[in-house]
Motif scaffolding. Structure first.
Motif, PDB file in Angstrom:
ATOM      1  N   SER A 182       6.325  27.390 -15.687  1.00 27.42           N
ATOM      2  CA  SER A 182       5.283  27.091 -16.658  1.00 27.42           C
ATOM      3  C   SER A 182       4.791  25.669 -16.427  1.00 27.42           C
ATOM      4  N   GLY A 183       3.598  25.355 -16.936  1.00 30.66           N
ATOM      5  CA  GLY A 183       3.029  24.036 -16.724  1.00 30.66           C
ATOM      6  C   GLY A 183       3.876  22.931 -17.335  1.00 30.66           C
ATOM      7  N   VAL A 184       3.816  21.732 -16.731  1.00 31.97           N
ATOM      8  CA  VAL A 184       4.586  20.575 -17.173  1.00 31.97           C
ATOM      9  C   VAL A 184       3.624  19.458 -17.566  1.00 31.97           C
ATOM     10  N   PHE A 185       3.699  19.029 -18.816  1.00 32.25           N
ATOM     11  CA  PHE A 185       2.965  17.855 -19.266  1.00 32.25           C
ATOM     12  C   PHE A 185       3.854  16.615 -19.127  1.00 32.25           C
ATOM     13  N   LYS A 186       3.237  15.513 -18.727  1.00 34.60           N
ATOM     14  CA  LYS A 186       3.960  14.251 -18.607  1.00 34.60           C
ATOM     15  C   LYS A 186       3.166  13.145 -19.299  1.00 34.60           C
ATOM     16  N   VAL A 187       3.874  12.301 -20.007  1.00 34.38           N
ATOM     17  CA  VAL A 187       3.283  11.124 -20.629  1.00 34.38           C
ATOM     18  C   VAL A 187       4.160   9.931 -20.279  1.00 34.38           C
ATOM     19  N   GLY A 188       3.567   8.900 -19.681  1.00 32.08           N
ATOM     20  CA  GLY A 188       4.326   7.717 -19.278  1.00 32.08           C
ATOM     21  C   GLY A 188       3.690   6.448 -19.811  1.00 32.08           C
ATOM     22  N   VAL A 189       4.531   5.505 -20.220  1.00 34.64           N
ATOM     23  CA  VAL A 189       4.073   4.206 -20.725  1.00 34.64           C
ATOM     24  C   VAL A 189       4.859   3.115 -20.005  1.00 34.64           C
ATOM     25  N   GLU A 190       4.146   2.097 -19.515  1.00 35.35           N
ATOM     26  CA  GLU A 190       4.790   0.968 -18.860  1.00 35.35           C
ATOM     27  C   GLU A 190       4.445  -0.318 -19.601  1.00 35.35           C
ATOM     28  N   ALA A 191       5.466  -1.128 -19.854  1.00 37.23           N
ATOM     29  CA  ALA A 191       5.264  -2.494 -20.322  1.00 37.23           C
ATOM     30  C   ALA A 191       5.358  -3.397 -19.101  1.00 37.23           C
TER      31      ALA A 191
ATOM     32  N   LEU B 185       4.080  -8.073 -10.962  1.00 33.00           N
ATOM     33  CA  LEU B 185       4.397  -7.354 -12.177  1.00 33.00           C
ATOM     34  C   LEU B 185       5.862  -6.951 -12.209  1.00 33.00           C
ATOM     35  N   LEU B 186       6.497  -7.194 -13.341  1.00 25.59           N
ATOM     36  CA  LEU B 186       7.798  -6.628 -13.648  1.00 25.59           C
ATOM     37  C   LEU B 186       7.585  -5.610 -14.746  1.00 25.59           C
ATOM     38  N   GLY B 187       8.063  -4.390 -14.554  1.00 31.27           N
ATOM     39  CA  GLY B 187       7.708  -3.341 -15.507  1.00 31.27           C
ATOM     40  C   GLY B 187       8.873  -2.489 -15.935  1.00 31.27           C
ATOM     41  N   LEU B 188       8.799  -1.991 -17.152  1.00 30.74           N
ATOM     42  CA  LEU B 188       9.721  -0.995 -17.687  1.00 30.74           C
ATOM     43  C   LEU B 188       8.900   0.235 -18.030  1.00 30.74           C
ATOM     44  N   THR B 189       9.257   1.372 -17.426  1.00 34.86           N
ATOM     45  CA  THR B 189       8.504   2.604 -17.586  1.00 34.86           C
ATOM     46  C   THR B 189       9.319   3.637 -18.338  1.00 34.86           C
ATOM     47  N   SER B 190       8.671   4.338 -19.245  1.00 37.38           N
ATOM     48  CA  SER B 190       9.294   5.481 -19.908  1.00 37.38           C
ATOM     49  C   SER B 190       8.384   6.680 -19.734  1.00 37.38           C
ATOM     50  N   THR B 191       8.910   7.768 -19.171  1.00 36.71           N
ATOM     51  CA  THR B 191       8.123   8.973 -18.931  1.00 36.71           C
ATOM     52  C   THR B 191       8.821  10.171 -19.546  1.00 36.71           C
ATOM     53  N   ALA B 192       8.081  10.962 -20.273  1.00 31.51           N
ATOM     54  CA  ALA B 192       8.631  12.175 -20.874  1.00 31.51           C
ATOM     55  C   ALA B 192       7.943  13.385 -20.273  1.00 31.51           C
ATOM     56  N   ALA B 193       8.722  14.429 -19.969  1.00 25.97           N
ATOM     57  CA  ALA B 193       8.176  15.677 -19.427  1.00 25.97           C
ATOM     58  C   ALA B 193       8.584  16.819 -20.338  1.00 25.97           C
TER      59      ALA B 193
ATOM     60  N   TYR C  99      -0.059  -3.516 -19.945  1.00 27.07           N
ATOM     61  CA  TYR C  99       0.497  -2.175 -20.117  1.00 27.07           C
ATOM     62  C   TYR C  99      -0.203  -1.185 -19.187  1.00 27.07           C
ATOM     63  N   HIS C 100       0.463  -0.075 -18.947  1.00 38.77           N
ATOM     64  CA  HIS C 100      -0.077   1.027 -18.155  1.00 38.77           C
ATOM     65  C   HIS C 100       0.312   2.334 -18.826  1.00 38.77           C
ATOM     66  N   ILE C 101      -0.623   3.281 -18.857  1.00 41.17           N
ATOM     67  CA  ILE C 101      -0.394   4.590 -19.475  1.00 41.17           C
ATOM     68  C   ILE C 101      -0.746   5.673 -18.465  1.00 41.17           C
ATOM     69  N   ASP C 102       0.120   6.681 -18.343  1.00 40.37           N
ATOM     70  CA  ASP C 102      -0.119   7.844 -17.493  1.00 40.37           C
ATOM     71  C   ASP C 102      -0.081   9.115 -18.332  1.00 40.37           C
TER      72      ASP C 102
END
Length: 316
Positions: free
Chosen positions: A27-36, A6-14, A74-77
């Motif tokens: 305070s709590g931290v939410f994270k959402v990540g998407v990988e192509a 796999l070759l992947g590009l990941t974008s994660t926002a916190a 794709y992958h989602i976190d």
């Protein structure tokens, strides 16, 4: 075995906690990540036909496999790090579909064969002799993980994790043999595995200047689940349809899995409450013995046919 490169590009926002994990977050931290993911299956060739060539009294053979090209997945976190010194919880989902097809025509002076016991013979190497193969793989995993980050010398980050993985692999391989446009035989392999088991690993990173870092991962799982295998074939060479069918009884098997990751990460902190990460890297994922090893459309102990007529073929 089945492997995924796999070759992947990941974008994660916190959000709502910044990116400074060296001190307990307030305070709590939410994270959402998407990988192509740009993916190729490895260790999964489907052997569907063989050429036997006779020259000067010698016989040579060449096997033909259905090889996969790269395709997209794709992958989602979704993650949450609680306030204080509490751990982080992450739910991840990966989905990949791969497909490929290949065909092989006869070659002058050769015999093109395949099927159980090589019953799907295509003789004399005429241009109208044709073997057509298709393969389709579908892969899904779901991870539920708990993790904690440790930072040393304000530069070296280690992020061990443990949890559960659910994995599912479906593989379908088909082949058809034709002579002069007439179907001579077909074969189809179906493999399906789904299982659940423990997962553990560690993420590591090394901070570099200007927001960049080197990242790596080593992880593994041991899945316990159900494996079903079916093989169906039809032989039309004798004028009457003759069918073959084999299958298991949904065996319960243990499947080890190992995966590795190496990449470059860039982090930009917009404010103390939000940030974004971009990551480009390489992954390797390997499931051991999840696809039946007998996944071949030819019998390698019988690669040559002799015949006086298309429907009177003998293995030699």
């Amino acid at each position: 075995n089945i492997g995924l490169m796999l070759l992947g590009l990941t974008s994660t926002a916190a959000f709502a906690g910044g990116i400074d994990y060296q001190e307990p977050v307030e305070s709590g931290v939410f994270k959402v990540g998407v990988e192509a993911l740009y993916v190729q299956a490895s260790d999964s060739e489907f052997l569907y036909a063989t050429h036997s060539i006779i020259a000067n009294g010698n016989t040579g053979t060449r096997n033909y496999s259905n090889d996969f090209n790269y395709d997209w997945g794709y992958h989602i976190d979704i993650g949450y790090e609680m306030s204080g010194d509490a751990p982080e919880f992450t739910l991840g989902w990966t989905h990949i579909c791969l497909g490929t097809s290949e065909d092989r025509t006869g070659v002058s002076g050769s015999v093109l064969v395949g099927g159980p016991g090589n019953d799907f013979g295509i003789i004399n190497g005429v241009p109208s002799a044709l073997a057509e193969a298709t393969s389709n793989y579908e892969y899904t995993d779901v991870d539920l993980l708990i993790s904690k980050e440790f930072v040393f010398h304000n530069r070296y980050h280690f992020h061990p994790f443990t949890g559960l993985r659910y994995g599912r692999v479906e593989a379908t391989d088909k082949v058809s043999f034709l002579l002069n446009g007439t179907l001579r035989g077909t074969g189809k392999f179906d493999n399906e595995f789904s299982g659940l088991g423990p997962r553990a690993g560690i993420d590591a990173s090394l901070d570099l200047p200007a927001g960049f870092s080197l990242v790596a991962r080593a992880a593994g799982s041991l899945l316990i689940g159900s494996h079903s295998y079916k093989y169906n074939a039809t032989n039309l060479t004798g004028g009457n349809a003759e069918s073959f069918a084999f299958k298991n009884n949904d065996d319960t098997i243990n499947v080890p899995e190992a995966d590795y990751r190496l990449g470059v990460n860039y982090t930009n902190e917009f404010s103390a409450q939000s940030s974004i990460e971009l990551e480009l890297g390489w992954n390797a994922v390997h499931y051991f013995d999840v696809v039946d090893k007998n996944q071949t459309a030819i019998n390698s102990t019988c690669l040559l046919y002799t015949s006086d007529a298309a429907d009177d073929m003998q293995c030699v």
